[in-house]
Enzyme design. Structure first.
Site, mmCIF file in Angstrom:
data_model
loop_
_atom_site.group_PDB
_atom_site.id
_atom_site.type_symbol
_atom_site.label_atom_id
_atom_site.label_comp_id
_atom_site.label_asym_id
_atom_site.label_seq_id
_atom_site.Cartn_x
_atom_site.Cartn_y
_atom_site.Cartn_z
ATOM 1 N N SER A 64 -47.000 10.804 3.648
ATOM 2 C CA SER A 64 -46.726 11.878 4.627
ATOM 3 C C SER A 64 -46.777 11.415 6.082
ATOM 4 C CB SER A 64 -47.720 13.016 4.443
ATOM 5 O OG SER A 64 -47.383 13.766 3.317
ATOM 6 N N LYS A 67 -43.603 11.574 7.875
ATOM 7 C CA LYS A 67 -43.020 12.849 8.349
ATOM 8 C C LYS A 67 -42.982 12.906 9.875
ATOM 9 C CE LYS A 67 -44.711 15.383 4.269
ATOM 10 N NZ LYS A 67 -45.825 16.228 3.795
ATOM 11 N N TYR A 189 -35.930 11.823 1.241
ATOM 12 C CA TYR A 189 -37.345 12.165 1.484
ATOM 13 C C TYR A 189 -38.282 11.245 0.683
ATOM 14 C CZ TYR A 189 -41.734 14.755 1.141
ATOM 15 O OH TYR A 189 -43.073 15.083 1.140
ATOM 16 N N TYR A 240 -52.963 19.600 7.141
ATOM 17 C CA TYR A 240 -52.790 20.765 6.261
ATOM 18 C C TYR A 240 -53.957 21.742 6.403
ATOM 19 C CZ TYR A 240 -49.820 17.028 4.794
ATOM 20 O OH TYR A 240 -48.932 16.001 4.811
ATOM 21 N N VAL A 258 -51.046 10.638 1.417
ATOM 22 C CA VAL A 258 -51.777 10.497 0.149
ATOM 23 C C VAL A 258 -51.914 9.043 -0.310
ATOM 24 C CG1 VAL A 258 -51.453 12.833 -0.785
ATOM 25 C CG2 VAL A 258 -49.720 11.090 -1.213
HETATM 26 O O1 DON Z 1 -44.170 14.749 -1.144
HETATM 27 C C1 DON Z 1 -45.261 14.325 -1.497
HETATM 28 O O2 DON Z 1 -46.035 14.985 -2.181
HETATM 29 C C2 DON Z 1 -45.654 12.938 -1.032
HETATM 30 N N1 DON Z 1 -44.506 12.084 -0.974
HETATM 31 C C3 DON Z 1 -46.315 12.977 0.320
HETATM 32 C C4 DON Z 1 -47.559 13.863 0.362
HETATM 33 C C5 DON Z 1 -48.584 13.428 1.336
HETATM 34 O O3 DON Z 1 -48.715 12.275 1.686
HETATM 35 C C6 DON Z 1 -49.543 14.477 1.758
HETATM 36 N N2 DON Z 1 -50.485 13.965 2.734
HETATM 37 N N3 DON Z 1 -51.684 13.921 2.751
#
Ligand code: DON
Length: 304
Positions: A64, A67, A189, A240, A258
């Site tokens: 993430s 992003k 994405y 979040y 993550v």
């Molecule tokens: O879309 C997803 O779930 C992952 N590619 C990215 C989520 C993420 O890193 C949330 N951050 N803490």
């Protein structure tokens, strides 16, 4: 004068031996291969002085954190229209939450939750000629490092298990908030999330946001107004349903992923990056958050 290297060393040795290191993400199976004992810290000051400890030079899945980089590119294409399609309010919900999206007619709460990031990905797919390649080149350019790449195993792994993101993208499409095909946008994405970078490379990339829109090789990419907006969104939405906690404990704009990375920065002063793959129950790096809390407490440096 603060001895930054000593502060980083203290934090590193304190947390390296902590028993509870959190849980490595497993919903993207490929990420489960990471070791919860990896731990790196990298601090870069404006002007270039840097300090580091542990696994600061090991590339990991930025997830993430990408992003913010995607938003920084999209904002240069559609500064006004973008904010009609994505809001700028904290969600108070997990990164993959869906029900608010339906309640709010397909307008995601902000560009850092998954649904919002998928709209940003849609904008990039529309404007970039070769979206994946061009975005990767942008990341390489602002980092000053041509070796940065996608991890295709992580892409494939997330494609197989990304049901929640498919649901979000389909909802967006149903509400006419996705111009391109669901498959194409999600392919982009998943690739952006699967970029691998080290703590050092991330600090170099995010230098842009602490250095008033100018990247480490002195090219101006963003206006001051765009930088203000991106940093504000990191502060209010970067973690979040833990954004309040991060502001309260750390007091810096930042973004987690993550893969266990966290980037935080003090405008006009420094960027600090931690990597520790064990996550807390909200999906943010457990040790990373503790390291950053210790850093701003010990150095008395935060935006507040
Ligand atoms: O879309 C997803 O779930 C992952 N590619 C990215 C989520 C993420 O890193 C949330 N951050 N803490």
């Amino acid at each position: 004068m603060i001895d930054f290297q000593e502060v980083i060393n203290e934090i590193y040795s304190d947390l390296k031996t902590t028993k509870d290191k959190g849980t490595v993400a497993s919903y993207i199976p490929e990420l489960e291969k990471q070791s919860a004992s990896s731990f790196g810290i990298y601090l870069k000051h404006l002007g270039g002085k840097d300090y580091h400890a542990g696994d600061w030079d090991v590339a990991f899945s930025i997830q993430s954190i990408s992003k913010v980089l995607a938003l920084s590119k999209a904002i240069t294409f559609e500064n006004k229209n973008l904010w009609q399609r994505v809001d700028v309010e904290p969600s108070g919900n997990p990164f993959n939450h869906l029900s608010l999206l339906e309640q709010e007619n397909g307008i995601p709460r902000n560009p850092l939750i998954n649904a919002g990031a998928i709209v940003i990905a849609d904008i990039l797919v529309t404007h970039l000629k070769n979206p994946k390649e061009d975005f990767l080149n942008y990341v390489r350019e602002i980092t000053g490092d041509q070796t940065i790449d996608f991890n295709l195993k992580v892409v494939a792994s997330e494609k197989r298990t990304g049901f929640n993101n498919y649901a979000a993208a389909n909802l967006l499409k149903a509400y006419n908030n996705l111009d391109n095909d669901v498959e194409e946008v999600l392919d982009f994405y998943f690739h952006q999330c699967a970029i691998e970078m080290s703590c050092k490379q991330l600090a170099n990339a995010f230098y842009l946001f602490t250095h008033r829109g100018e990247c480490i090789n002195k090219t101006k990419h963003l206006t001051l107004n765009q930088v203000k907006r991106i940093n504000a969104i990191m502060l209010t939405c970067g973690f979040y349903d833990e954004a309040g906690e991060f502001a309260f404990e750390v007091g810096l704009p930042g973004k987690s992923g993550v893969g266990g990375g966290i980037v935080a920065l003090l405008p006009n002063d420094f960027v600090i990056v931690t990597w520790a793959p064990g996550l807390n129950e909200k999906g943010n790096s457990l040790i990373g958050m503790q390291a950053l809390e210790q850093f701003t407490t010990k150095t008395k440096r935060s935006i507040f």
